[in-house]
Structure formats: structure tokens, C-alpha cells
Design a protein around this motif. Structure first.
Motif, PDB file in Angstrom:
ATOM      1  N   UNK A 242      -3.178   8.169 -13.529  1.00  0.00           N
ATOM      2  CA  UNK A 242      -2.735   7.016 -12.760  1.00  0.00           C
ATOM      3  C   UNK A 242      -3.901   6.218 -12.389  1.00  0.00           C
ATOM      4  N   UNK A 243      -3.628   4.853 -12.887  1.00  0.00           N
ATOM      5  CA  UNK A 243      -4.373   3.815 -12.479  1.00  0.00           C
ATOM      6  C   UNK A 243      -3.779   2.840 -11.514  1.00  0.00           C
ATOM      7  N   UNK A 244      -4.380   2.339 -10.355  1.00  0.00           N
ATOM      8  CA  UNK A 244      -3.779   1.677  -9.477  1.00  0.00           C
ATOM      9  C   UNK A 244      -4.360   0.314  -9.236  1.00  0.00           C
ATOM     10  N   UNK A 245      -3.662  -0.780  -9.023  1.00  0.00           N
ATOM     11  CA  UNK A 245      -4.175  -2.123  -8.677  1.00  0.00           C
ATOM     12  C   UNK A 245      -3.300  -2.681  -7.473  1.00  0.00           C
TER      13      UNK A 245
ATOM     14  N   UNK B 275      11.844   8.262  -6.758  1.00  0.00           N
ATOM     15  CA  UNK B 275      11.001   8.853  -7.707  1.00  0.00           C
ATOM     16  C   UNK B 275      11.614   9.790  -8.702  1.00  0.00           C
ATOM     17  N   UNK B 276      12.813  10.544  -8.575  1.00  0.00           N
ATOM     18  CA  UNK B 276      13.199  11.404  -9.554  1.00  0.00           C
ATOM     19  C   UNK B 276      13.773  10.688 -10.642  1.00  0.00           C
ATOM     20  N   UNK B 277      14.553   9.529 -10.351  1.00  0.00           N
ATOM     21  CA  UNK B 277      14.963   8.514 -11.372  1.00  0.00           C
ATOM     22  C   UNK B 277      13.846   8.073 -12.262  1.00  0.00           C
ATOM     23  N   UNK B 278      12.777   7.564 -11.436  1.00  0.00           N
ATOM     24  CA  UNK B 278      11.806   6.945 -12.187  1.00  0.00           C
ATOM     25  C   UNK B 278      10.830   8.092 -13.118  1.00  0.00           C
TER      26      UNK B 278
ATOM     27  N   UNK C   2       0.837  11.323 -10.111  1.00  0.00           N
ATOM     28  CA  UNK C   2      -0.294  12.200 -10.512  1.00  0.00           C
ATOM     29  C   UNK C   2      -0.051  13.674 -10.245  1.00  0.00           C
ATOM     30  N   UNK C   3       1.007  13.931  -9.362  1.00  0.00           N
ATOM     31  CA  UNK C   3       1.502  15.240  -9.125  1.00  0.00           C
ATOM     32  C   UNK C   3       2.206  15.877 -10.361  1.00  0.00           C
ATOM     33  N   UNK C   4       2.990  14.837 -11.308  1.00  0.00           N
ATOM     34  CA  UNK C   4       3.587  15.203 -12.290  1.00  0.00           C
ATOM     35  C   UNK C   4       2.887  15.122 -13.511  1.00  0.00           C
ATOM     36  N   UNK C   5       1.546  15.115 -13.575  1.00  0.00           N
ATOM     37  CA  UNK C   5       0.691  15.211 -14.707  1.00  0.00           C
ATOM     38  C   UNK C   5       0.340  13.904 -15.281  1.00  0.00           C
TER      39      UNK C   5
ATOM     40  N   UNK D 240       0.669  -1.040  -0.221  1.00  0.00           N
ATOM     41  CA  UNK D 240       0.054  -0.092   0.088  1.00  0.00           C
ATOM     42  C   UNK D 240       0.772   1.294   0.000  1.00  0.00           C
ATOM     43  N   UNK D 241       1.897   1.184   0.802  1.00  0.00           N
ATOM     44  CA  UNK D 241       2.802   2.541   0.934  1.00  0.00           C
ATOM     45  C   UNK D 241       3.573   2.722  -0.509  1.00  0.00           C
ATOM     46  N   UNK D 242       4.081   1.796  -1.086  1.00  0.00           N
ATOM     47  CA  UNK D 242       4.681   1.899  -2.516  1.00  0.00           C
ATOM     48  C   UNK D 242       3.548   2.317  -3.474  1.00  0.00           C
ATOM     49  N   UNK D 243       2.414   1.715  -3.633  1.00  0.00           N
ATOM     50  CA  UNK D 243       1.289   1.994  -4.331  1.00  0.00           C
ATOM     51  C   UNK D 243       1.135   3.593  -4.226  1.00  0.00           C
ATOM     52  N   UNK D 244       0.920   4.017  -3.116  1.00  0.00           N
ATOM     53  CA  UNK D 244       0.101   5.206  -2.753  1.00  0.00           C
ATOM     54  C   UNK D 244       1.450   6.416  -3.290  1.00  0.00           C
ATOM     55  N   UNK D 245       2.760   5.999  -2.850  1.00  0.00           N
ATOM     56  CA  UNK D 245       3.686   7.013  -3.043  1.00  0.00           C
ATOM     57  C   UNK D 245       3.948   7.298  -4.428  1.00  0.00           C
ATOM     58  N   UNK D 246       4.089   6.225  -5.156  1.00  0.00           N
ATOM     59  CA  UNK D 246       4.317   6.229  -6.467  1.00  0.00           C
ATOM     60  C   UNK D 246       3.037   6.908  -7.393  1.00  0.00           C
TER      61      UNK D 246
END
Length: 121
Positions: A28-31, A108-111, A22-25, A11-17
Motif C-alpha cells: 500500500x502506498x498512501x498520499x 472494508x469487506x466489500x472493498x 496491508x493486512x490482506x497482503x 487521516x482516519x480513512x487513509x489509515x483505516x483503508x
């Protein structure tokens, strides 16, 4: 707007990513499991799938195989996330057909940089 599907049972990784993307436009779909991830991939045909390699029901390799076997999802880039940092795991993921591999916890910046490179932006 580019659509990214994130499949992760943590859950933590899913929300963080997903929040970061989403903040970077990005849309995002999540599962949080493989079944719903496969369904969303088929229905929504995202521009990119970011998938945890070790999921409880089916691992990322099985998800990758199923998506590559279907014409409507075969060309979607799939990147794996994993706590496994060894070269053998990374090599196997890429040999199985993954388009990218990121070690958790992901920078996250590398991603974001890799995503922007993928989409030419």
C-alpha cells in the motif's frame, strides 16, 4: 504483490483503508493530497488507485483526467471514494472514466471483495 495507491486527505480513512489492505497482503502506498498522489502514481505505477473524490487542491475528476492523459498511468484502474451517496454523483464519476465508486464510510469487506474480483483472486 499487488500495489495499491490510496489518496485521501482524511487521516482516519487513509489509515483505516491502508492498514486493512496491508493486512490482506497488498503493498500500500498512501498520499494525503493530490500532488503527492499524482507523483506516486507516475513513479510507482500501482495496480489500482483508490482516490477520495473531494480533495482540497484538485478533486478526483481532475486527478483522473491527468492520469488518463499520460500513457504510463492511463490504464491503471481508478476507484473513487466519496461521502456523496446520490446516484447522480456515482453516474458522473463513472461517466468521467472512474472504474469504480464506493460510498464512505466504505465497507472494508466489500472493498476487499471488489479488489479480489479485479485481480481475479
Amino acid at each position: 504483490m499487488r500495489k495499491i495507491l490510496v489518496i485521501d486527505n482524511d487521516e482516519y480513512s487513509l489509515l483505516l483503508i491502508s492498514d486493512f489492505l496491508a493486512l490482506n497482503n497488498f503493498q500500500v502506498l498512501t498520499a494525503d493530497n493530490s500532488r503527492s498522489g499524482l507523483q506516486l502514481a507516475r513513479e510507482q505505477q500501482p495496480n489500482l488507485i483508490i482516490c477520495e473524490l473531494e480533495l482540497p487542491e484538485q478533486n478526483g475528476y481532475e486527478i483522473l483526467r491527468q492520469l488518463r492523459d499520460e500513457p504510463i498511468t492511463a490504464s491503471i484502474p481508478i476507484w473513487f471514494l466519496s461521502f456523496e451517496a446520490d446516484m447522480a454523483t456515482r453516474r458522473r464519476a463513472l461517466q468521467q472514466g472512474a472504474d469504480g465508486y464506493f460510498h464512505k464510510p466504505v465497507n472494508l469487506n466489500e472493498l476487499l471483495s471488489a479488489i479480489n474480483n479485479l485481480f481475479g483472486g
